[in-house]
Motif scaffolding. Structure first.
Motif, short mmCIF file in Angstrom:
data_model
loop_
_atom_site.label_atom_id
_atom_site.label_comp_id
_atom_site.label_asym_id
_atom_site.label_seq_id
_atom_site.Cartn_x
_atom_site.Cartn_y
_atom_site.Cartn_z
N ASP A 108 -11.76 0.43 3.28
CA ASP A 108 -11.25 0.76 1.94
C ASP A 108 -12.29 0.32 0.90
N PRO A 109 -13.46 0.98 0.85
CA PRO A 109 -14.58 0.48 0.03
C PRO A 109 -14.48 0.80 -1.46
N LEU A 110 -13.75 1.82 -1.86
CA LEU A 110 -13.78 2.24 -3.26
C LEU A 110 -13.26 1.19 -4.24
N PRO A 111 -12.22 0.40 -3.92
CA PRO A 111 -11.80 -0.62 -4.87
C PRO A 111 -12.90 -1.61 -5.23
N ALA A 112 -13.76 -1.96 -4.27
CA ALA A 112 -14.86 -2.87 -4.57
C ALA A 112 -15.83 -2.24 -5.55
N LEU A 113 -16.08 -0.96 -5.40
CA LEU A 113 -16.96 -0.25 -6.33
C LEU A 113 -16.35 -0.21 -7.72
N ALA A 114 -15.05 0.12 -7.80
CA ALA A 114 -14.37 0.16 -9.10
C ALA A 114 -14.38 -1.21 -9.76
N GLU A 115 -14.19 -2.26 -8.97
CA GLU A 115 -14.22 -3.61 -9.52
C GLU A 115 -15.62 -3.97 -10.02
N ALA A 116 -16.65 -3.56 -9.28
CA ALA A 116 -18.02 -3.85 -9.70
C ALA A 116 -18.33 -3.20 -11.05
N VAL A 117 -17.86 -1.97 -11.24
CA VAL A 117 -18.08 -1.27 -12.51
C VAL A 117 -17.37 -2.00 -13.64
#
Length: 409
Positions: A374-383
């Motif tokens: 489930d990688p997308l939440p980490a990307l959204a959090e990084a942004v």
């Protein structure tokens, strides 16, 4: 798991970077349960999780109009179309679900907790009285009626002192402090108070870090009040340091603390998920309860049994009529809150004049944001995190940067 029964993550507080809800989506979603959630917008980390079956809006004025919230949740239940397990993600949600369970049970499965108990537990003053009535150690606490009484109390008791917002609902509408705050003198106290004449604040005695340890218990009490799961862990760091959200902790067996937590829940008739914070005081050898959250804790995924059951799965199994497997706690697991742990380690090391502890991940580490499936939440959090840093740097140049801002909130 009865995968025909969906779940709804109930959230009333606007905190798009709050990571505990993401853990709920993942632990139930991986088991095949359709999980819905209340989110701020379509681009929060939770909203982009692959385990999210559907989302509903948290109203911008959710806490300003509490009388409208039961009807709102019923609308969400009808939209799901089936009776769902409700999982509270914040104190306000736990209070709402308990106090309106008679109405909400038409569309939601809820633990039969006494209706007024979560509000008393989320009140720092109410929790102190509960501890006193049930012979559970707690730091000495006072609830001054007004500014004059608070200043007189501080003068008589002496500094340092710990300040906490007194009630769950006022911590957002009229907060005195942004988080648990230690004040070392009258100047710091007055800075927190500002012009408030009747601050809703609890004052606690300060237990020095040099003689203290921070511990966590997460547990699930079933419909009959039996503590089916009791987990214990040791908190290494938090942000802001010494008073904020856990940034690194590990699961560690502590039978004495487990019995203390389970015994309190049994005596007060608690049902459901609970997250308790304790301060071990080496001066008298006692674990002192500092917080009782009648809901999922942000770091609940630190804990699971050896067969993979955590408190959220236990809630789901119990409320859908399934048996909760019995297995020992999986010890040695570590929880890390990504980018917030490094600044916490640096600040803590500077204050304590030592090297930071446990900086590197270890086997069995549960990360708040990143996971391979489930990688997308980490990307959204990084942004969002990068945007927050940029805004804070802009405020720094303008000379209005606040002291110790929480990097994850």
């Amino acid at each position: 798991m009865n995968r025909d029964v969906p779940a709804l993550l109930v959230r009333l507080v606007h905190a798009p970077q709050q990571h505990g809800g993401l853990g709920v989506l993942r632990t139930l979603g991986r088991a095949g349960v359709p999980v819905y959630a209340m989110v701020e917008d379509a681009f929060t980390p939770m909203a982009v999780s692959r385990h999210l079956a559907g989302r509903f809006a948290i109203p911008p004025t959710a806490l300003d109009r509490p009388a409208e919230l039961p009807s709102l949740l019923l609308d969400y239940g009808r939209a799901i179309g089936r009776r769902a397990v409700a999982v509270a993600a914040d104190d306000e949600s736990a209070v709402l679900l308990a106090e309106h369970a008679d109405v909400l049970s038409a569309w939601f499965l809820l633990p039969p907790v006494p209706p007024g108990l979560p509000r008393r537990l989320t009140s720092k003053e109410g929790l102190f009285h509960i501890c006193a009535a049930n012979d559970v150690p707690a730091p000495r606490s006072w609830a001054p009626a007004d500014r004059a009484e608070l200043l007189a109390l501080a003068h008589d008791v002496g500094y340092p002192l710990v300040l906490k917002n007194r009630e769950a609902f006022t911590r957002l509408s009229a907060p005195v402090v942004s988080h648990t705050t230690v004040v070392h003198g009258e100047d710091e106290l007055l800075a927190c108070l500002g012009s408030r004449q009747t601050p809703s604040v609890l004052v606690q005695e300060y237990i020095p870090d040099a003689v203290a340890e921070d511990w966590i218990t997460h547990l699930y009490c079933d419909r009959h009040g039996v503590a089916r799961l009791v987990f214990t862990g040791f908190k290494i760091r938090s942000w802001p340091p010494y008073g904020g959200a856990t940034t690194r902790a590990w699961s560690r067996p502590n039978p004495r603390l487990a019995e203390l937590a389970a015994g309190l829940c049994r005596r007060i008739g608690y049902r459901g998920i609970a997250d308790l914070d304790w301060r071990f005081d080496r001066r008298d050898g006692r674990y002192k309860l500092v917080d009782f959250n009648p809901r999922t804790g942000a770091q609940f995924r630190l804990f699971e049994t050896r067969d993979g059951t955590d408190v959220v799965r236990a809630l789901y199994l119990d409320l859908t009529g399934r048996l909760i497997p019995t297995a020992p706690q999986a010890d040695g697991r570590m929880f890390v809150l990504g980018q917030a742990d490094l600044p916490s380690a640096v600040v803590s090391a500077r204050r304590e004049h030592r090297m930071p502890e446990a900086l590197l991940p270890r086997r069995g580490t549960e990360r708040a944001w990143w996971c391979r499936d489930d990688p997308l939440p980490a990307l959204a959090e990084a942004v969002r995190f990068a945007g927050g840093v940029t805004r804070r740097l802009a405020r720094t140049s303008a000379g209005v940067f606040t002291k110790h801002p929480p990097l994850h909130a």
